[in-house]
Design a protein around this motif. Structure first.
Motif, mmCIF file in Angstrom:
data_model
loop_
_atom_site.group_PDB
_atom_site.id
_atom_site.type_symbol
_atom_site.label_atom_id
_atom_site.label_comp_id
_atom_site.label_asym_id
_atom_site.label_seq_id
_atom_site.Cartn_x
_atom_site.Cartn_y
_atom_site.Cartn_z
ATOM 1 N N THR A 151 -4.731 -7.464 -1.901
ATOM 2 C CA THR A 151 -6.081 -7.288 -1.440
ATOM 3 C C THR A 151 -7.095 -8.355 -1.573
ATOM 4 O O THR A 151 -8.399 -8.049 -1.326
ATOM 5 C CB THR A 151 -6.739 -5.913 -1.822
ATOM 6 O OG1 THR A 151 -6.772 -5.932 -3.424
ATOM 7 C CG2 THR A 151 -5.743 -4.550 -1.559
ATOM 8 N N ASP A 152 -6.666 -9.403 -1.901
ATOM 9 C CA ASP A 152 -7.494 -10.683 -2.316
ATOM 10 C C ASP A 152 -8.677 -10.187 -3.180
ATOM 11 O O ASP A 152 -9.882 -10.557 -2.929
ATOM 12 C CB ASP A 152 -8.058 -10.943 -1.122
ATOM 13 C CG ASP A 152 -8.573 -12.609 -1.140
ATOM 14 O OD1 ASP A 152 -8.116 -13.164 -1.930
ATOM 15 O OD2 ASP A 152 -9.513 -12.960 -0.223
ATOM 16 N N VAL A 180 -1.711 -5.317 -6.512
ATOM 17 C CA VAL A 180 -2.569 -4.558 -5.711
ATOM 18 C C VAL A 180 -3.599 -5.560 -5.470
ATOM 19 O O VAL A 180 -4.444 -5.875 -4.439
ATOM 20 C CB VAL A 180 -3.056 -3.462 -6.216
ATOM 21 C CG1 VAL A 180 -4.092 -2.788 -5.289
ATOM 22 C CG2 VAL A 180 -1.878 -2.367 -6.376
ATOM 23 N N LEU A 230 -10.074 -7.281 -3.725
ATOM 24 C CA LEU A 230 -11.067 -6.020 -3.640
ATOM 25 C C LEU A 230 -10.592 -4.815 -4.368
ATOM 26 O O LEU A 230 -11.601 -4.372 -5.158
ATOM 27 C CB LEU A 230 -10.979 -5.889 -2.124
ATOM 28 C CG LEU A 230 -11.804 -4.674 -1.386
ATOM 29 C CD1 LEU A 230 -13.127 -5.362 -1.498
ATOM 30 C CD2 LEU A 230 -11.294 -4.162 -0.296
ATOM 31 N N ASP A 231 -9.318 -4.723 -4.383
ATOM 32 C CA ASP A 231 -8.689 -3.584 -5.443
ATOM 33 C C ASP A 231 -8.206 -4.176 -6.470
ATOM 34 O O ASP A 231 -7.842 -5.150 -6.732
ATOM 35 C CB ASP A 231 -8.140 -2.578 -4.444
ATOM 36 C CG ASP A 231 -9.040 -1.662 -3.814
ATOM 37 O OD1 ASP A 231 -10.236 -1.182 -4.299
ATOM 38 O OD2 ASP A 231 -9.059 -1.555 -2.500
ATOM 39 N N THR A 234 -5.489 2.564 -6.263
ATOM 40 C CA THR A 234 -5.555 1.193 -6.226
ATOM 41 C C THR A 234 -6.364 0.635 -7.320
ATOM 42 O O THR A 234 -6.985 -0.605 -7.203
ATOM 43 C CB THR A 234 -6.172 0.713 -4.740
ATOM 44 O OG1 THR A 234 -7.314 1.351 -4.485
ATOM 45 C CG2 THR A 234 -5.074 1.080 -3.779
ATOM 46 N N SER A 263 -11.199 3.342 -1.121
ATOM 47 C CA SER A 263 -10.304 3.122 -2.238
ATOM 48 C C SER A 263 -10.220 4.039 -3.123
ATOM 49 O O SER A 263 -11.329 4.504 -3.697
ATOM 50 C CB SER A 263 -10.611 1.808 -2.841
ATOM 51 O OG SER A 263 -10.615 0.479 -1.813
#
Length: 374
Positions: free
Chosen positions: A101-102, A97, A104-105, A40, A14
């Motif tokens: 990305t659920d 974002v 994550l980012d 991200t 990332s």
């Protein structure tokens, strides 16, 4: 055609920008970097905010400072308002974002005051204040990995707050950080929090290690010392990833991830080269590994986009060589424990100095605000 930054993202890294300013937000620059450079997330620190707010060529903050002066805000209250507003606005830009990305980012980090680096209770209190003030699920609260910071990390995670652990230099301290993370998730679980919503990264500093080790290697006449220059930072980070893989495969960690918790991702920080003789993408191309973050100053980001060569994973097959680097340093007499302690102490001191410079800048701006605003 693909780009090097797209290749880096495809390799599981990332890309976060290590910079933030109000003009970057309002000009559309930050949104543009998401589209054109595969960025991200964003990380900030006291030095970054001092540079942004203290920039004489940028009046983005003047209206808000004048308004706060009119309301009689103190220096620290003004800094709190300015920085949390920037982080909130950046978090909103990154919200798509984050959603895609659920969680994550799409992350934006803000750091507790470095004056609190050795005060556990005050760190916990300010972390909660920052989290509540920013009021965005994609924020990360940065807490330094000092000895006093470790229990604060656990306590803040236990409240369901996502944390970016910063200023990690040694493998021993990194092991402590992972333990603090796991303890925090265990407590959050016991407190009834949805652990799938809690995220954390562990920021392992890279180039500063080479700067300090190379300075010490220069004192040796042994040819082996010259060959070891500019190798310790990457070796140290690669061994951190080895430790990450080992610990998060443990029964304790898998019990948590099996219940929906996330691993604490390694983040490579201080990835701009300090030695101009080195390739300007060194700390990017040599630290490609799945499930990691690389937070880059814009100069490094642009160099990577322009001419970075991403040749897949450059970490997981490198552990033997990384151990050899440290064995060789020890044989020469380089005290790496001392290296990392010096770097931690200097890191805290540098951020404190930047914070005090920021306080001075804001104090002057408040004093110079128009009388009508006060």
């Amino acid at each position: 055609m693909t780009t090097p930054t797209a290749d880096l993202a495809a390799a599981g890294v990332s890309i976060w920008l290590d910079d933030l300013s109000r003009s970057r937000i309002t000009s559309g620059n930050l949104a543009g970097l998401i589209e054109s450079r595969d960025v991200t997330g964003v990380t900030t620190n006291p030095t970054i905010f001092q540079s942004a707010i203290g920039n004489k060529n940028d009046d983005s903050y003047s209206a808000q400072i004048a308004d706060l002066a009119g309301r009689g805000a103190s220096v620290d209250e003004t800094i709190f308002e300015l920085t949390t507003d920037d982080v909130r606005d950046a978090a909103d830009i990154f919200r798509p974002v984050f959603d895609a990305t659920d969680g994550l980012d799409g992350r934006v980090s803000i750091e507790v005051s470095p004056d609190l680096a050795h005060d556990t209770d005050a760190t916990i209190a300010q972390a909660k204040e920052l989290w509540a003030k920013v009021d965005r699920p994609n924020a990360l609260i940065k807490i330094p990995a000092t000895k006093a910071g470790l229990p604060a990390i656990t306590a803040v995670l236990a409240e369901g707050i996502s944390v970016n652990v910063t200023l990690i230099f040694s493998l021993d301290r990194y092991a402590d950080v992972i333990d603090a993370y796991l303890a925090g998730i265990e407590q959050a679980q016991a407190n009834g929090h949805d652990v799938s919503k809690i995220h954390s990264v562990a920021s392992f500093f890279v180039s500063r290690v080479d700067t300090e080790v190379d300075k010490r290697l220069s004192a040796y006449s042994d040819p082996a010392a010259e060959e070891l220059k500019s190798t310790a930072g990457i070796a140290n980070a690669r061994l951190a990833y080895e430790l990450f893989e080992e610990v998060f495969a443990s029964e304790r960690a898998t019990a948590l991830t099996g219940a929906g918790a996330h691993v604490q991702r390694p983040l490579w920080a201080s990835t701009g080269v300090k030695d101009p003789s080195l390739p300007d993408t060194l700390y990017v191309t040599e630290l490609v590994a799945p499930g990691t973050v690389n937070t880059m100053p814009e100069k490094t980001l642009e160099a990577t986009f322009d001419h970075g060569v991403i040749a897949g994973d450059t970490v997981t097959g490198s552990y033997v060589g990384a151990h050899h680097v440290f064995d060789s340093l020890a044989e020469l007499g380089v005290d790496f424990d001392d290296v990392t302690q010096v770097l931690e102490d200097e890191g805290v001191e540098k951020f404190i100095a930047s914070w005090h410079d920021l306080q001075k800048t804001v104090a002057e701006a408040l004093a110079q605000a128009p009388e009508t605003a006060r």
